[in-house]
Design a protein around this motif. Sequence first.
Motif, PDB file in Angstrom:
ATOM      1  N   GLU A  42     -60.047  57.814  14.798  1.00 11.89           N
ATOM      2  CA  GLU A  42     -60.261  56.586  14.173  1.00 11.89           C
ATOM      3  C   GLU A  42     -61.307  55.483  15.086  1.00 11.89           C
ATOM      4  N   GLU A  43     -62.429  55.547  14.327  1.00 12.83           N
ATOM      5  CA  GLU A  43     -63.616  54.974  15.081  1.00 12.83           C
ATOM      6  C   GLU A  43     -63.297  53.358  15.369  1.00 12.83           C
ATOM      7  N   LYS A  44     -62.850  52.653  14.597  1.00 11.32           N
ATOM      8  CA  LYS A  44     -62.521  51.249  14.836  1.00 11.32           C
ATOM      9  C   LYS A  44     -61.413  50.971  15.444  1.00 11.32           C
ATOM     10  N   ILE A  45     -61.361  50.047  16.303  1.00  7.48           N
ATOM     11  CA  ILE A  45     -60.472  49.653  17.409  1.00  7.48           C
ATOM     12  C   ILE A  45     -59.189  49.184  16.518  1.00  7.48           C
ATOM     13  N   ARG A  46     -59.506  48.265  15.617  1.00  2.96           N
ATOM     14  CA  ARG A  46     -58.479  47.465  14.772  1.00  2.96           C
ATOM     15  C   ARG A  46     -57.721  48.564  13.998  1.00  2.96           C
ATOM     16  N   ASN A  47     -58.249  49.709  13.528  1.00  4.02           N
ATOM     17  CA  ASN A  47     -57.364  50.873  12.872  1.00  4.02           C
ATOM     18  C   ASN A  47     -56.580  51.728  13.678  1.00  4.02           C
ATOM     19  N   ARG A  48     -57.309  51.946  14.775  1.00  3.16           N
ATOM     20  CA  ARG A  48     -56.673  52.796  15.974  1.00  3.16           C
ATOM     21  C   ARG A  48     -55.282  51.938  16.417  1.00  3.16           C
ATOM     22  N   VAL A  49     -55.615  50.785  16.526  1.00  2.00           N
ATOM     23  CA  VAL A  49     -54.298  50.086  17.007  1.00  2.00           C
ATOM     24  C   VAL A  49     -53.117  50.032  15.836  1.00  2.00           C
ATOM     25  N   LYS A  50     -53.550  50.086  14.639  1.00  2.00           N
ATOM     26  CA  LYS A  50     -52.569  50.294  13.388  1.00  2.00           C
ATOM     27  C   LYS A  50     -52.108  51.627  13.586  1.00  2.00           C
ATOM     28  N   ARG A  51     -52.832  52.600  13.708  1.00  2.00           N
ATOM     29  CA  ARG A  51     -52.299  53.915  13.936  1.00  2.00           C
ATOM     30  C   ARG A  51     -51.180  54.015  15.184  1.00  2.00           C
ATOM     31  N   PHE A  55     -47.049  54.623  15.241  1.00  2.00           N
ATOM     32  CA  PHE A  55     -46.378  55.818  15.718  1.00  2.00           C
ATOM     33  C   PHE A  55     -45.342  55.300  16.733  1.00  2.00           C
ATOM     34  N   ILE A  56     -45.658  54.178  17.144  1.00  2.00           N
ATOM     35  CA  ILE A  56     -44.406  53.628  18.098  1.00  2.00           C
ATOM     36  C   ILE A  56     -43.399  53.126  17.243  1.00  2.00           C
ATOM     37  N   LYS A  57     -43.580  52.731  15.777  1.00  2.00           N
ATOM     38  CA  LYS A  57     -42.341  52.520  15.178  1.00  2.00           C
ATOM     39  C   LYS A  57     -41.808  53.900  14.686  1.00  2.00           C
ATOM     40  N   VAL A  58     -42.191  54.818  14.555  1.00  2.00           N
ATOM     41  CA  VAL A  58     -41.876  56.208  14.276  1.00  2.00           C
ATOM     42  C   VAL A  58     -41.072  56.643  15.210  1.00  2.00           C
ATOM     43  N   ALA A  59     -41.445  56.362  16.499  1.00  2.00           N
ATOM     44  CA  ALA A  59     -40.919  56.871  17.665  1.00  2.00           C
ATOM     45  C   ALA A  59     -39.414  56.230  17.768  1.00  2.00           C
ATOM     46  N   GLU A  60     -39.351  54.946  17.688  1.00  2.00           N
ATOM     47  CA  GLU A  60     -38.145  53.972  17.646  1.00  2.00           C
ATOM     48  C   GLU A  60     -37.271  54.416  16.439  1.00  2.00           C
ATOM     49  N   ALA A  61     -37.863  54.666  15.318  1.00  2.00           N
ATOM     50  CA  ALA A  61     -36.736  55.252  14.334  1.00  2.00           C
ATOM     51  C   ALA A  61     -36.315  56.687  14.734  1.00  2.00           C
ATOM     52  N   LEU A  62     -37.020  57.798  15.386  1.00  2.00           N
ATOM     53  CA  LEU A  62     -36.636  58.829  15.928  1.00  2.00           C
ATOM     54  C   LEU A  62     -35.403  58.768  16.962  1.00  2.00           C
ATOM     55  N   ARG A  63     -35.703  57.554  17.808  1.00  2.00           N
ATOM     56  CA  ARG A  63     -34.564  57.376  18.831  1.00  2.00           C
ATOM     57  C   ARG A  63     -33.409  57.125  18.125  1.00  2.00           C
ATOM     58  N   LYS A  87     -58.322  52.322  26.844  1.00  4.22           N
ATOM     59  CA  LYS A  87     -58.308  51.031  27.484  1.00  4.22           C
ATOM     60  C   LYS A  87     -58.185  49.825  26.405  1.00  4.22           C
ATOM     61  N   PHE A  88     -59.321  49.940  25.417  1.00  6.58           N
ATOM     62  CA  PHE A  88     -59.609  48.777  24.806  1.00  6.58           C
ATOM     63  C   PHE A  88     -58.616  48.820  23.471  1.00  6.58           C
ATOM     64  N   THR A  89     -58.346  49.674  23.202  1.00  5.32           N
ATOM     65  CA  THR A  89     -57.302  49.975  22.103  1.00  5.32           C
ATOM     66  C   THR A  89     -55.883  49.508  22.505  1.00  5.32           C
ATOM     67  N   LYS A  90     -55.489  49.681  23.702  1.00  3.66           N
ATOM     68  CA  LYS A  90     -53.911  49.249  24.310  1.00  3.66           C
ATOM     69  C   LYS A  90     -54.123  47.977  24.575  1.00  3.66           C
ATOM     70  N   GLU A  91     -55.117  47.120  25.158  1.00  7.62           N
ATOM     71  CA  GLU A  91     -55.339  45.802  25.199  1.00  7.62           C
ATOM     72  C   GLU A  91     -55.238  45.161  23.774  1.00  7.62           C
ATOM     73  N   GLU A  92     -55.376  45.649  22.582  1.00  7.32           N
ATOM     74  CA  GLU A  92     -55.251  45.199  21.595  1.00  7.32           C
ATOM     75  C   GLU A  92     -54.050  45.241  20.736  1.00  7.32           C
ATOM     76  N   ILE A  93     -52.923  46.081  21.264  1.00  7.06           N
ATOM     77  CA  ILE A  93     -51.695  46.197  20.671  1.00  7.06           C
ATOM     78  C   ILE A  93     -50.763  44.928  20.926  1.00  7.06           C
ATOM     79  N   PRO A  94     -50.210  44.636  20.002  1.00 10.37           N
ATOM     80  CA  PRO A  94     -49.395  43.295  19.995  1.00 10.37           C
ATOM     81  C   PRO A  94     -48.335  43.320  21.058  1.00 10.37           C
ATOM     82  N   PRO A  95     -48.132  42.226  21.894  1.00 16.78           N
ATOM     83  CA  PRO A  95     -47.107  42.363  22.939  1.00 16.78           C
ATOM     84  C   PRO A  95     -45.705  42.927  22.643  1.00 16.78           C
ATOM     85  N   LYS A  96     -45.320  42.663  21.317  1.00 10.80           N
ATOM     86  CA  LYS A  96     -43.879  43.224  21.085  1.00 10.80           C
ATOM     87  C   LYS A  96     -44.054  44.654  21.298  1.00 10.80           C
ATOM     88  N   TYR A  97     -44.957  45.380  20.886  1.00 16.63           N
ATOM     89  CA  TYR A  97     -45.212  46.776  20.963  1.00 16.63           C
ATOM     90  C   TYR A  97     -45.851  47.226  22.188  1.00 16.63           C
TER      91      TYR A  97
END
Length: 142
Positions: A42-51, A55-63, A87-97
Amino acid sequence: AAEFFGQAWAKPKTYHRAPHIRAMIDRFNMITRWISTLVVTEEKIRNRVKRFVKFIKVAEALRHMHNYHTLMAVLSGLNDGPVYRLKFTKEEIPPKYQQVSSTTTAVNDAIYIYIYIYIYNYSIEQKENYRYFLTRVNNFYV
């Protein structure tokens, strides 16, 4: 049970002896590569963060479903080298995630320990059962 003996899944010459374990390993690797590819391509950081968050939500469901095999594959994909360096993608992830993504290492460690202990105990038990079986068979035919 015989697939565990001699670590047949780890040696190319003996793959045919452990087809089910090889299928699990191949499936794990496929999911890991798929997740890391989807996040990185994914080229755009915003869309990369969404993905990433998806996947974090998927991991929580799997757990919650106790599907640890696929959970480990998802977490491995999120912690894969190319994804880990975003690095920049992880900085944009909401604090909850961000908290969830930072605790994945602890979850990984706990699951690795669980799997190691399970396989170790299982292999010891199977070896003892196999030895008992051989002694019974040998005594029967002698």
